[in-house]
Write a protein that holds these residues in place. Structure first.
Motif, mmCIF file in Angstrom:
data_model
loop_
_atom_site.group_PDB
_atom_site.id
_atom_site.type_symbol
_atom_site.label_atom_id
_atom_site.label_comp_id
_atom_site.label_asym_id
_atom_site.label_seq_id
_atom_site.Cartn_x
_atom_site.Cartn_y
_atom_site.Cartn_z
ATOM 1 N N LEU A 190 0.884 -1.385 -0.173
ATOM 2 C CA LEU A 190 0.055 0.283 -0.537
ATOM 3 C C LEU A 190 0.695 1.227 -0.240
ATOM 4 C CD1 LEU A 190 -2.784 0.414 0.053
ATOM 5 C CD2 LEU A 190 -2.422 1.230 2.330
ATOM 6 N N ARG A 191 0.193 2.459 -0.695
ATOM 7 C CA ARG A 191 1.122 3.710 -0.876
ATOM 8 C C ARG A 191 0.445 4.583 -0.364
ATOM 9 N NH1 ARG A 191 5.886 3.147 -4.133
ATOM 10 N NH2 ARG A 191 6.927 1.627 -5.208
ATOM 11 N N LYS A 192 -0.729 4.198 -0.657
ATOM 12 C CA LYS A 192 -1.763 5.923 -0.063
ATOM 13 C C LYS A 192 -2.533 5.124 0.560
ATOM 14 C CE LYS A 192 -4.072 9.879 -1.565
ATOM 15 N NZ LYS A 192 -4.717 10.849 -2.911
ATOM 16 N N LEU A 193 -3.162 6.450 1.831
ATOM 17 C CA LEU A 193 -3.841 5.680 2.662
ATOM 18 C C LEU A 193 -4.378 6.916 3.722
ATOM 19 C CD1 LEU A 193 -5.474 3.470 4.195
ATOM 20 C CD2 LEU A 193 -4.221 3.577 5.623
ATOM 21 N N ALA A 194 -6.015 6.488 2.922
ATOM 22 C CA ALA A 194 -7.068 7.933 4.213
ATOM 23 C C ALA A 194 -8.198 7.397 4.642
ATOM 24 C CB ALA A 194 -7.586 9.125 2.669
ATOM 25 N N VAL A 195 -7.909 7.405 6.453
ATOM 26 C CA VAL A 195 -9.026 7.483 7.089
ATOM 27 C C VAL A 195 -9.071 8.530 8.056
ATOM 28 C CG1 VAL A 195 -6.838 6.570 8.556
ATOM 29 C CG2 VAL A 195 -9.263 4.745 8.793
ATOM 30 N N LEU A 196 -10.767 7.980 8.696
ATOM 31 C CA LEU A 196 -11.097 8.689 9.001
ATOM 32 C C LEU A 196 -11.535 8.324 10.921
ATOM 33 C CD1 LEU A 196 -14.438 11.286 8.825
ATOM 34 C CD2 LEU A 196 -14.062 9.477 10.918
ATOM 35 N N GLY A 197 -10.843 8.477 12.315
ATOM 36 C CA GLY A 197 -11.065 7.809 13.031
ATOM 37 C C GLY A 197 -10.082 7.408 13.498
ATOM 38 N N ALA A 198 -9.188 6.619 12.989
ATOM 39 C CA ALA A 198 -8.709 5.717 13.381
ATOM 40 C C ALA A 198 -7.738 6.228 15.071
ATOM 41 C CB ALA A 198 -7.075 5.521 12.597
ATOM 42 N N SER A 199 -6.908 5.591 15.937
ATOM 43 C CA SER A 199 -6.382 5.360 16.668
ATOM 44 C C SER A 199 -4.988 5.017 16.635
ATOM 45 C CB SER A 199 -7.163 4.965 17.741
ATOM 46 O OG SER A 199 -7.166 3.468 18.074
ATOM 47 N N GLU A 200 -4.586 4.811 17.966
ATOM 48 C CA GLU A 200 -2.518 4.549 17.991
ATOM 49 C C GLU A 200 -2.214 3.640 17.145
ATOM 50 O OE1 GLU A 200 1.139 5.043 20.550
ATOM 51 O OE2 GLU A 200 -0.332 5.073 21.561
ATOM 52 N N LEU A 201 -3.183 1.951 17.744
ATOM 53 C CA LEU A 201 -2.684 1.127 17.730
ATOM 54 C C LEU A 201 -3.383 0.986 16.539
ATOM 55 C CD1 LEU A 201 -4.388 -0.880 20.913
ATOM 56 C CD2 LEU A 201 -2.310 -0.276 19.782
ATOM 57 N N GLU A 217 -3.397 10.401 5.015
ATOM 58 C CA GLU A 217 -4.371 11.052 5.219
ATOM 59 C C GLU A 217 -5.106 11.065 6.140
ATOM 60 O OE1 GLU A 217 -8.335 13.384 3.074
ATOM 61 O OE2 GLU A 217 -6.923 12.148 1.407
ATOM 62 N N LEU A 218 -5.120 12.023 7.776
ATOM 63 C CA LEU A 218 -5.597 11.336 8.421
ATOM 64 C C LEU A 218 -7.098 12.292 9.112
ATOM 65 C CD1 LEU A 218 -2.766 10.352 10.778
ATOM 66 C CD2 LEU A 218 -4.168 8.789 9.605
ATOM 67 N N HIS A 219 -7.952 12.350 9.216
ATOM 68 C CA HIS A 219 -9.071 12.520 9.640
ATOM 69 C C HIS A 219 -9.647 12.345 10.953
ATOM 70 C CE1 HIS A 219 -10.977 14.066 5.703
ATOM 71 N NE2 HIS A 219 -9.768 12.895 4.840
ATOM 72 N N ARG A 220 -9.749 13.731 11.363
ATOM 73 C CA ARG A 220 -10.588 13.441 12.927
ATOM 74 C C ARG A 220 -8.979 13.181 13.889
ATOM 75 N NH1 ARG A 220 -13.667 10.651 16.742
ATOM 76 N NH2 ARG A 220 -15.499 11.962 17.612
ATOM 77 N N CYS A 221 -8.238 13.741 13.614
ATOM 78 C CA CYS A 221 -6.710 13.367 14.457
ATOM 79 C C CYS A 221 -6.145 14.413 15.836
ATOM 80 C CB CYS A 221 -5.612 13.005 13.446
ATOM 81 S SG CYS A 221 -5.130 14.638 13.028
ATOM 82 N N SER A 222 -5.903 13.670 16.657
ATOM 83 C CA SER A 222 -5.355 14.327 17.845
ATOM 84 C C SER A 222 -3.609 14.332 17.820
ATOM 85 C CB SER A 222 -6.243 14.136 18.653
ATOM 86 O OG SER A 222 -5.747 12.575 19.289
ATOM 87 N N ASP A 223 -3.302 14.939 18.914
ATOM 88 C CA ASP A 223 -1.959 14.374 19.287
ATOM 89 C C ASP A 223 -1.739 12.705 19.951
ATOM 90 O OD1 ASP A 223 -1.917 17.281 18.792
ATOM 91 O OD2 ASP A 223 -1.641 17.792 21.556
#
Length: 481
Positions: A190-201, A217-223
């Protein structure tokens, strides 16, 4: 003779009918005919079975493509345009399977398609996958489509204060993480990934399996989400969306997250921060650690005042973009502390508010070496704001679109100060008039390599109507009596 007659009369019962011959009698009386009939019947049945068995063989011979191997058919399909791939997949199951091998990019809409394993079996060679739409729980029987700058989704009429995609309208983080594990095991290249709401794990599982991932590409991410970013050793393009106004609210990315990002992704070439917080420290950490960074995009940023001076640490930055920003820098600080980006070539401003003269002056000072300036649909760009751009002495290309406050005089003052100007584009700037163009500006137009001059669509339409004669034809049919 009389006796015979009397005997016939005395017998009251009529003679019995002759019984039909049995199969045994027929077999023994005419053995040759019966045996021939049985043999002939058996022969006909064997011919019928033989014909039924030959029918698939005839179809195989008729479909000449079955004589070709899968590898050879794939090479043929690759020569066809992509518009022909979907019609080809409807021919047969084999062509459907082969067409799935050619697909490299996919936007997933149903999350169950991933967890059931059908995604990997149907499209085994994917390298670019967008899971954002699949992470949104779509309501049933809803025809309301919400178009946002980030994503377009179907929503219901129940809206909370936090946004349209809150209160159970997004998949839980553990569900997203489980799907990411399936995805990582099925697509190691895999070369490109866009996801929403993923966690660290979930991101760590992708980082362990997909060594070649370059675009994330990370949507709804935090520190906390960015702690796993160091696992992507070959990451070059990163887009972070912390808060999407109207859709969802989340703990925004602060200086802590930006510092983690800078230390974990030293090979970044392109970075986009949307709805992220931060300050001078976070931008400075990115400039110091990500020395290969060439493109920085800020969308709806909530950065604290004084961050502009941190751009001087981005030594190889070539492109700086602002999109949908309500402010550039509230308090840029003193001029001697601003610094500059010596390698910067392009400055793009799209749908931003440019009313603050102090912040715009500081921006032009930092971008003093810029060669290409693009201003599209921005509010507050008047003659004074554009006049501040004259501090950029190396401008070769200028593009203005939707700047309704700018006049011909302000444009002329800025354009004539740039001696190296080669390309000019002016579109939909209603206060710029053709009749107000001076001889000096006309002379400059003749020396440009590329000129697109359409400041007013109304004047263009009126000129077309005059040439076509449409305005005069109506007088023949509609006259006062």
């Amino acid at each position: 003779m009389s006796y015979l007659c009397s005997s016939e009369k005395q017998n009251p019962h009529p003679p019995l009918k002759k019984s039909p011959s049995s199969w045994s009698n027929l077999w023994f009386k005419s053995p040759n005919k019966t045996l021939n009939h049985v043999v002939f019947t058996m022969h006909l049945k064997s011919l019928a079975k033989h014909q039924i068995q030959l029918q698939p063989h005839k179809t195989l011979i008729f479909d000449r493509t079955l004589l070709l191997s899968d590898e050879l058919l794939l090479r043929v399909f690759q020569k066809l345009p992509e518009s022909q791939w979907k019609p080809n997949s409807l021919v047969c199951k084999r062509w459907l399977s082969l067409q799935g091998r050619l697909v490299r990019s996919l936007k997933l809409l149903e999350w169950n398609f991933l967890e059931s394993g059908r995604l990997v079996s149907r499209f085994p060679n994917l390298t670019r996958i967008d899971l954002v739409h699949a992470c949104i729980v779509r309501p049933r029987n809803c025809s309301v489509l919400l178009n946002h700058s980030i994503v377009s989704v179907s929503v219901d009429l129940e809206v909370s204060d936090k946004g349209f995609l809150e209160n159970g309208k997004l998949l839980a983080s553990n569900v997203v993480d489980r799907g990411l594990r399936f995805l990582a095991s099925g697509y190691p290249n895999l070369r490109k990934l866009a996801v929403l709401g993923a966690s660290e794990l979930g991101l760590l599982s992708v980082a362990e399996e997909c060594d070649t991932l370059q675009d994330l590409e990370l949507h709804r991410c935090s520190d906390d989400t960015l702690r796993a970013i160091s696992g992507f050793e070959n990451l070059q393009i990163l887009k972070l969306i912390g808060n999407a106004e109207g859709l969802y609210n989340k703990s925004l990315v602060s200086d802590i997250g930006l510092t983690i990002l800078a230390q974990g992704c030293s090979r970044l070439v392109k970075l986009e921060l949307s709805g992220c917080e931060g300050s001078y420290d976070g931008i400075r950490a990115i400039g110091q650690c990500c020395q290969m960074l060439e493109e920085l995009t800020l969308s709806d940023h909530r950065t604290e005042g004084g961050w502009l001076s941190a751009l001087s640490f981005c030594e190889n930055l070539k492109t700086l973009r602002f999109q949908s920003c309500r402010r550039i820098d509230v308090c840029p600080g003193l001029d001697e502390h601003l610094g500059s980006c010596p390698t910067l070539e392009r400055l793009h401003l799209h749908k931003c508010q440019l009313r603050d003269k102090l912040s715009m002056r500081a921006l032009y000072m930092v971008c003093g070496a810029v060669r290409d300036i693009v201003v599209q649909d921005c509010w507050g760009l008047d003659n004074d704001i554009l006049g501040l751009a004259t501090t950029c002495r190396r401008v070769k290309e200028l593009s203005l679109g939707g700047c309704s406050l700018l006049t011909t005089e302000g444009l002329e003052c800025a354009v004539l100060s740039w001696k190296d100007l080669q390309k000019l584009r002016v579109v939909s700037c209603k206060n710029i008039k053709d009749s107000e163009v001076s001889p000096a500006l006309s002379t400059l137009f003749s020396t440009l390599k590329e000129l697109r001059w359409r400041p007013s669509t109304r004047s263009l339409l009126s000129s077309c109507l005059v040439e076509s004669g449409m305005g005069k034809r109506g007088s023949k049919f509609f006259k006062k009596t």
